[in-house]
Design a protein around this motif. Sequence first.
Motif, PDB file in Angstrom:
ATOM      1  N   GLU A  50      -0.304   8.965   4.037  1.00 35.92           N
ATOM      2  CA  GLU A  50      -0.016   9.533   2.724  1.00 35.92           C
ATOM      3  C   GLU A  50       1.492   9.560   2.533  1.00 35.92           C
ATOM      4  N   VAL A  51       1.941   9.259   1.330  1.00 36.55           N
ATOM      5  CA  VAL A  51       3.356   9.345   0.984  1.00 36.55           C
ATOM      6  C   VAL A  51       3.487  10.280  -0.204  1.00 36.55           C
ATOM      7  N   MET A  52       4.269  11.331  -0.051  1.00 31.80           N
ATOM      8  CA  MET A  52       4.448  12.331  -1.104  1.00 31.80           C
ATOM      9  C   MET A  52       3.091  12.797  -1.633  1.00 31.80           C
ATOM     10  N   ASP A  53       2.170  13.067  -0.695  1.00 30.38           N
ATOM     11  CA  ASP A  53       0.823  13.564  -0.988  1.00 30.38           C
ATOM     12  C   ASP A  53      -0.043  12.555  -1.733  1.00 30.38           C
ATOM     13  N   ARG A  54       0.344  11.292  -1.700  1.00 31.02           N
ATOM     14  CA  ARG A  54      -0.431  10.240  -2.343  1.00 31.02           C
ATOM     15  C   ARG A  54      -1.048   9.359  -1.268  1.00 31.02           C
ATOM     16  N   ALA A  55      -2.372   9.254  -1.249  1.00 25.47           N
ATOM     17  CA  ALA A  55      -3.053   8.442  -0.235  1.00 25.47           C
ATOM     18  C   ALA A  55      -2.690   6.972  -0.419  1.00 25.47           C
ATOM     19  N   ILE A  56      -2.402   6.293   0.691  1.00 23.44           N
ATOM     20  CA  ILE A  56      -1.997   4.896   0.683  1.00 23.44           C
ATOM     21  C   ILE A  56      -3.103   4.070   1.341  1.00 23.44           C
ATOM     22  N   LYS A  57      -3.502   2.989   0.679  1.00 25.11           N
ATOM     23  CA  LYS A  57      -4.545   2.134   1.242  1.00 25.11           C
ATOM     24  C   LYS A  57      -4.006   1.353   2.435  1.00 25.11           C
ATOM     25  N   VAL A  58      -4.748   1.367   3.530  1.00 24.42           N
ATOM     26  CA  VAL A  58      -4.390   0.651   4.752  1.00 24.42           C
ATOM     27  C   VAL A  58      -5.424  -0.442   4.971  1.00 24.42           C
ATOM     28  N   ASP A  59      -4.971  -1.690   5.208  1.00 24.98           N
ATOM     29  CA  ASP A  59      -5.941  -2.782   5.349  1.00 24.98           C
ATOM     30  C   ASP A  59      -6.490  -2.852   6.760  1.00 24.98           C
ATOM     31  N   ASP A  60      -7.348  -3.842   7.015  1.00 30.04           N
ATOM     32  CA  ASP A  60      -8.023  -3.952   8.308  1.00 30.04           C
ATOM     33  C   ASP A  60      -7.069  -4.250   9.445  1.00 30.04           C
ATOM     34  N   GLN A  61      -5.858  -4.712   9.124  1.00 31.23           N
ATOM     35  CA  GLN A  61      -4.856  -4.979  10.152  1.00 31.23           C
ATOM     36  C   GLN A  61      -3.875  -3.814  10.308  1.00 31.23           C
ATOM     37  N   GLY A  62      -4.088  -2.765   9.539  1.00 27.37           N
ATOM     38  CA  GLY A  62      -3.188  -1.617   9.609  1.00 27.37           C
ATOM     39  C   GLY A  62      -1.997  -1.714   8.678  1.00 27.37           C
ATOM     40  N   LEU A  63      -1.958  -2.735   7.818  1.00 27.18           N
ATOM     41  CA  LEU A  63      -0.829  -2.918   6.908  1.00 27.18           C
ATOM     42  C   LEU A  63      -0.981  -2.055   5.655  1.00 27.18           C
ATOM     43  N   PHE A  64       0.151  -1.606   5.113  1.00 23.37           N
ATOM     44  CA  PHE A  64       0.152  -0.886   3.853  1.00 23.37           C
ATOM     45  C   PHE A  64       1.490  -1.109   3.156  1.00 23.37           C
ATOM     46  N   VAL A  65       1.535  -0.772   1.872  1.00 28.27           N
ATOM     47  CA  VAL A  65       2.752  -0.951   1.089  1.00 28.27           C
ATOM     48  C   VAL A  65       2.866   0.208   0.104  1.00 28.27           C
ATOM     49  N   PHE A  66       4.100   0.610  -0.190  1.00 24.57           N
ATOM     50  CA  PHE A  66       4.324   1.598  -1.237  1.00 24.57           C
ATOM     51  C   PHE A  66       5.728   1.398  -1.792  1.00 24.57           C
ATOM     52  N   GLY A  67       6.016   2.077  -2.893  1.00 21.39           N
ATOM     53  CA  GLY A  67       7.308   1.918  -3.531  1.00 21.39           C
ATOM     54  C   GLY A  67       7.940   3.245  -3.885  1.00 21.39           C
ATOM     55  N   LEU A  68       9.258   3.213  -4.073  1.00 24.19           N
ATOM     56  CA  LEU A  68      10.035   4.383  -4.474  1.00 24.19           C
ATOM     57  C   LEU A  68      10.596   4.132  -5.871  1.00 24.19           C
ATOM     58  N   GLY A  69      10.388   5.052  -6.773  1.00 27.87           N
ATOM     59  CA  GLY A  69      10.789   4.868  -8.155  1.00 27.87           C
ATOM     60  C   GLY A  69      12.278   5.057  -8.385  1.00 27.87           C
ATOM     61  N   ARG A  70      12.690   4.819  -9.622  1.00 20.61           N
ATOM     62  CA  ARG A  70      14.095   4.929 -10.007  1.00 20.61           C
ATOM     63  C   ARG A  70      14.678   6.292  -9.689  1.00 20.61           C
ATOM     64  N   ASP A  71      13.875   7.349  -9.864  1.00 19.29           N
ATOM     65  CA  ASP A  71      14.354   8.710  -9.676  1.00 19.29           C
ATOM     66  C   ASP A  71      13.689   9.376  -8.474  1.00 19.29           C
ATOM     67  N   ALA A  72      13.351   8.589  -7.455  1.00 18.43           N
ATOM     68  CA  ALA A  72      12.738   9.143  -6.245  1.00 18.43           C
ATOM     69  C   ALA A  72      13.644  10.226  -5.659  1.00 18.43           C
ATOM     70  N   PRO A  73      13.072  11.296  -5.113  1.00 24.03           N
ATOM     71  CA  PRO A  73      13.887  12.395  -4.577  1.00 24.03           C
ATOM     72  C   PRO A  73      14.687  11.975  -3.349  1.00 24.03           C
TER      73      PRO A  73
END
Length: 277
Positions: A50-73
Motif C-alpha cells: 500500500e502507498v499512502m493507504d492506497r492498495a497497489i496491484k502486485v503481479d505474479d512476479q511481484g512487480l508493481f508500479v505507482f506514481g507521485l503527483g505534482r503536489d505529492a507531500p
Amino acid sequence: MLLRCLSLCRRPLVLLICLLPMGSFSLELKGELVQGGMLIGRVTPGEQVEVMDRAIKVDDQGLFVFGLGRDAPAEIKLTHTNSGDEVTTYSYAVAQRVYREQRVEGVPQKTVTPPPEVLERIRQEAALVREARTVDDRRTDFLSGFVKPLEGPITGVYGSRRVYNGTPGNPHYGLDIAAPTGTEVFAPAPGVVTLVHRDMFYSGGTLLIDHGYGISSTFIHLSELLVEEGQQVAPGDPIARVGATGRATGPHLDWRINWFDVRLDPALVLEHFPAAK
C-alpha cells in the motif's frame, strides 16, 4: 546503488533498492522519489503493498508500479505485508519541486472563460478521459520503457502554473513539443488505444493509450488521429499528427502520462525509464 533499510528511508533517491535480509521479506524500488515521478517496485510474489493507504496491484512476479503527483507531500508511507502477515511501514522523503509560471497569450478566449452552453460538453468530455484512465489492465507494457513520441523544441513543461490571456488557469501537466501541423506522432511505448476523440473543447484531437497497471499516455491538440479504440500499438508506430486544436496558440503536441488519476512528469519517465536501444 544498494541500501540496507531498517524501517525508515529519509533521502530522495534516484535508484532505490531496500532489502531486509530476514527470510524472504524484501522490497525493491526503482525510480526517483520526487513530485511527478514514476516508481517500479518488486516484492516476493503474493505479498501486499500500500502507498499512502492506497492498495497497489502486485503481479505474479511481484512487480508493481505507482506514481507521485505534482503536489505529492514531502513524505510518503509505504506499507509492505509479507506472506506471514508481517507488516512493515517505510517512510520515504519526496523531493519537492519549484514550479515556474508560464504566461500564455493568444489562446481562444472561449477556452479561457467558456460560455455556459458548452459547460455540459466540457463535463462529458472530462468524464470520458477519467473513465479511460481507470483501465486496470494486467499487461506490463510500461516495463518496455519510453521514447519521445516526436522530436522538437520543448515549449511547455510539467507542473508549470499557467496564466491564459492574463487569467490564472490549472497547472500544466504535460510535456509540450513544438512541431509543424501534420507532423507524425509515434507511440512512445507498447499499449492499447483506449480513447479516440477528434474534437474535445479544451484538448481538441485527443488520444489515450494504456500501457498497463494504470500507466497511460495522453496526446492532445492533434490534427488527425491514425488509430482506433482497441487497437494495439508498438513503439514507433504512427498514431496521430500534430495540430493546434482546442486551447492552443500554435501547433504542438502535449504529451501526458498518468498512473490512474495521478499525473506524472513525462520528462522524468523518459529519464529514468528509457526504452532499450
